[in-house]
Design a protein around this motif. Sequence first.
Motif, PDB file in Angstrom:
ATOM      1  N   PRO A   1       0.822  -1.224   0.000  1.00  0.00           N
ATOM      2  CA  PRO A   1       0.000   0.000   0.000  1.00  0.00           C
ATOM      3  C   PRO A   1       0.856   1.274   0.000  1.00  0.00           C
ATOM      4  CG  PRO A   1      -0.886  -1.592   1.556  1.00  0.00           C
ATOM      5  CD  PRO A   1       0.372  -2.199   0.995  1.00  0.00           C
ATOM      6  N   ARG A   2       2.014   1.188   0.679  1.00  0.00           N
ATOM      7  CA  ARG A   2       2.869   2.398   0.701  1.00  0.00           C
ATOM      8  C   ARG A   2       3.565   2.646  -0.645  1.00  0.00           C
ATOM      9  NH1 ARG A   2       6.663   1.393   4.267  1.00  0.00           N
ATOM     10  NH2 ARG A   2       5.732  -0.364   5.336  1.00  0.00           N
ATOM     11  N   SER A   3       3.681   1.597  -1.475  1.00  0.00           N
ATOM     12  CA  SER A   3       4.228   1.826  -2.830  1.00  0.00           C
ATOM     13  C   SER A   3       3.282   2.770  -3.571  1.00  0.00           C
ATOM     14  CB  SER A   3       4.333   0.524  -3.638  1.00  0.00           C
ATOM     15  OG  SER A   3       4.901  -0.505  -2.904  1.00  0.00           O
ATOM     16  N   LEU A   4       1.980   2.509  -3.420  1.00  0.00           N
ATOM     17  CA  LEU A   4       0.983   3.347  -4.113  1.00  0.00           C
ATOM     18  C   LEU A   4       0.993   4.771  -3.559  1.00  0.00           C
ATOM     19  CD1 LEU A   4      -1.999   0.829  -4.334  1.00  0.00           C
ATOM     20  CD2 LEU A   4      -0.331   1.401  -6.090  1.00  0.00           C
ATOM     21  N   ALA A   5       1.149   4.871  -2.230  1.00  0.00           N
ATOM     22  CA  ALA A   5       1.174   6.206  -1.615  1.00  0.00           C
ATOM     23  C   ALA A   5       2.377   7.001  -2.144  1.00  0.00           C
ATOM     24  CB  ALA A   5       1.233   6.076  -0.095  1.00  0.00           C
ATOM     25  N   VAL A   6       3.523   6.336  -2.276  1.00  0.00           N
ATOM     26  CA  VAL A   6       4.726   7.020  -2.785  1.00  0.00           C
ATOM     27  C   VAL A   6       4.486   7.470  -4.236  1.00  0.00           C
ATOM     28  CG1 VAL A   6       7.154   6.661  -3.458  1.00  0.00           C
ATOM     29  CG2 VAL A   6       6.355   5.844  -1.231  1.00  0.00           C
ATOM     30  N   ILE A   7       3.892   6.579  -5.037  1.00  0.00           N
ATOM     31  CA  ILE A   7       3.635   6.916  -6.448  1.00  0.00           C
ATOM     32  C   ILE A   7       2.717   8.147  -6.523  1.00  0.00           C
ATOM     33  CG2 ILE A   7       2.411   6.106  -8.525  1.00  0.00           C
ATOM     34  CD1 ILE A   7       3.543   3.285  -7.907  1.00  0.00           C
TER      35      ILE A   7
ATOM     36  N   MET B   1       3.655  15.935  -6.685  1.00  0.00           N
ATOM     37  CA  MET B   1       4.790  16.874  -6.664  1.00  0.00           C
ATOM     38  C   MET B   1       5.144  17.311  -8.077  1.00  0.00           C
ATOM     39  SD  MET B   1       8.271  16.990  -7.385  1.00  0.00           S
ATOM     40  CE  MET B   1       9.090  15.428  -7.284  1.00  0.00           C
ATOM     41  N   ARG B   2       5.141  16.353  -8.992  1.00  0.00           N
ATOM     42  CA  ARG B   2       5.520  16.662 -10.375  1.00  0.00           C
ATOM     43  C   ARG B   2       4.512  17.619 -11.005  1.00  0.00           C
ATOM     44  NH1 ARG B   2       6.485  11.358 -13.239  1.00  0.00           N
ATOM     45  NH2 ARG B   2       4.238  11.403 -13.512  1.00  0.00           N
TER      46      ARG B   2
ATOM     47  N   VAL C   1      14.854  16.805  -5.929  1.00  0.00           N
ATOM     48  CA  VAL C   1      14.290  15.478  -5.648  1.00  0.00           C
ATOM     49  C   VAL C   1      14.677  15.032  -4.234  1.00  0.00           C
ATOM     50  CG1 VAL C   1      14.378  13.034  -6.335  1.00  0.00           C
ATOM     51  CG2 VAL C   1      14.071  14.800  -8.067  1.00  0.00           C
ATOM     52  N   LYS C   2      15.904  15.321  -3.826  1.00  0.00           N
ATOM     53  CA  LYS C   2      16.321  14.933  -2.473  1.00  0.00           C
ATOM     54  C   LYS C   2      15.501  15.660  -1.413  1.00  0.00           C
ATOM     55  CE  LYS C   2      21.130  14.139  -3.097  1.00  0.00           C
ATOM     56  NZ  LYS C   2      22.477  14.388  -2.667  1.00  0.00           N
ATOM     57  N   ARG C   3      15.280  16.959  -1.656  1.00  0.00           N
ATOM     58  CA  ARG C   3      14.469  17.736  -0.689  1.00  0.00           C
ATOM     59  C   ARG C   3      13.070  17.139  -0.592  1.00  0.00           C
ATOM     60  NH1 ARG C   3      17.019  22.421  -2.463  1.00  0.00           N
ATOM     61  NH2 ARG C   3      15.328  22.935  -3.906  1.00  0.00           N
TER      62      ARG C   3
ATOM     63  N   ASP D   1       8.639  14.710   1.982  1.00  0.00           N
ATOM     64  CA  ASP D   1       7.330  14.103   1.713  1.00  0.00           C
ATOM     65  C   ASP D   1       7.315  12.577   1.713  1.00  0.00           C
ATOM     66  OD1 ASP D   1       7.180  16.832   0.874  1.00  0.00           O
ATOM     67  OD2 ASP D   1       5.302  16.324  -0.158  1.00  0.00           O
ATOM     68  N   LEU D   2       8.463  11.948   1.473  1.00  0.00           N
ATOM     69  CA  LEU D   2       8.423  10.488   1.300  1.00  0.00           C
ATOM     70  C   LEU D   2       9.028   9.717   2.470  1.00  0.00           C
ATOM     71  CD1 LEU D   2       9.414  10.088  -2.481  1.00  0.00           C
ATOM     72  CD2 LEU D   2       7.142  10.361  -1.471  1.00  0.00           C
ATOM     73  N   ARG D   3       9.912  10.367   3.192  1.00  0.00           N
ATOM     74  CA  ARG D   3      10.671   9.693   4.246  1.00  0.00           C
ATOM     75  C   ARG D   3       9.800   8.825   5.159  1.00  0.00           C
ATOM     76  NH1 ARG D   3      15.944  11.816   5.745  1.00  0.00           N
ATOM     77  NH2 ARG D   3      16.714  10.198   7.110  1.00  0.00           N
ATOM     78  N   ASP D   4       8.690   9.381   5.601  1.00  0.00           N
ATOM     79  CA  ASP D   4       7.824   8.660   6.552  1.00  0.00           C
ATOM     80  C   ASP D   4       7.154   7.433   5.944  1.00  0.00           C
ATOM     81  OD1 ASP D   4       8.476  10.507   8.362  1.00  0.00           O
ATOM     82  OD2 ASP D   4       6.592  11.650   8.282  1.00  0.00           O
TER      83      ASP D   4
END
Length: 362
Positions: free
Chosen positions: A288-294, A300-301, A330-332, A337-340
Amino acid sequence: MSSFDISSVKGDLNRGQVSWEAPSNIALVKYWGKKGLQLPMNSSLSLSLSSSKTKTTLSWKKKPEGEGLSFDLLFEGKKKVQFQKKISTFLKRIEEKIPSLKDYHLQFDSENTFPHSVGIASSASSMASLALCLGSFAAYSGVETFLGDAFYEQVSSMARLGSGSACRSIYGGWASWGPYQLDEREKGSDFYATPFTKIDPLFEEMSDFILIVDSSPKKVSSTEGHALMEGHPFAEGRILQAENNMNKLVDSILKGKWDIFQRVVENEALSLHSLMMSSNNPYILMHPRSLAVIEKIKEMRAKTGVNCCFTLDAGPNIHLLCPRSENAKVKRFIESDLRDLLENERWIEDSVGALGPKPLEC
Ligand code: PMV
């Protein structure tokens, strides 16, 4: 590509050693489904990475005639029984290419440069490094097919017999495998991969941020996944889609068209996973977190216009690709936004490795 330099072999034909490191690769057009002996159902195109690599040393020792092939496999200094069967099958498949192998006891010592258990597939880099060592042994012992300029093609063909995607890890930068014809001179082959070098400057320096979503062992292996493409209701359509995507992707890389590149790369990633979900024994490897990251990447894009796109291997982790010029942004974004969403807040920064495999000091 040039031939292999025999001077990097230590010892002699009775007892000797050779070492290689080979990169991992991430496919943008995915190889999914096989025919015959490890031949691909469709063409694929990949990027070899610069930091995620496997180093292997092959040591050989001549033994009395008639004893047959024998080997030991050590991974990070320890015997790995779970890889034994795979390597044994691999060696049986390549025996006819190097007939003298049966007169030796072989030892392979391998280690990865990337951390343990983060869910990065290592079969491509490990099989590629093994094949490079075995190819060097073959060239050193005078097997004609491995001499001269044919070395890398022969090694790629051998690596394929260990793990399909490994045949592309024999080259740095971009490599394609399968029938797709890159240009009039370089006809694609099912048997070995070919380097792809006509790159627009936009794609010359690419980063790959590997976002670790879940590192637990896969419930369905790639071998089982490939097998499910036999009799898959969409198999025919998939072959057409992959060849079509190869056309579009190669064109975008030649001409520096980011938008088309991004659309094809993401289409391929999601198509791979939808083939798993629509197979006769359906399964899901995304988390489920793969989808959240996508979703976050897309949001963002859309907001910022940053050139970046995602792809996935046969697993839940996300590869976030971008031209190096976008790295800081991208690192920022990953930090904020993605770290968690990542397992142990873990991600690995890698990039396209133009240099590819290299022989190492033993
Ligand atoms: O090389 P294998 O048999 O592990 O299959 C690899 C399949 C994918 O990684 C999903 C796609 C690819 O082209 O690398």
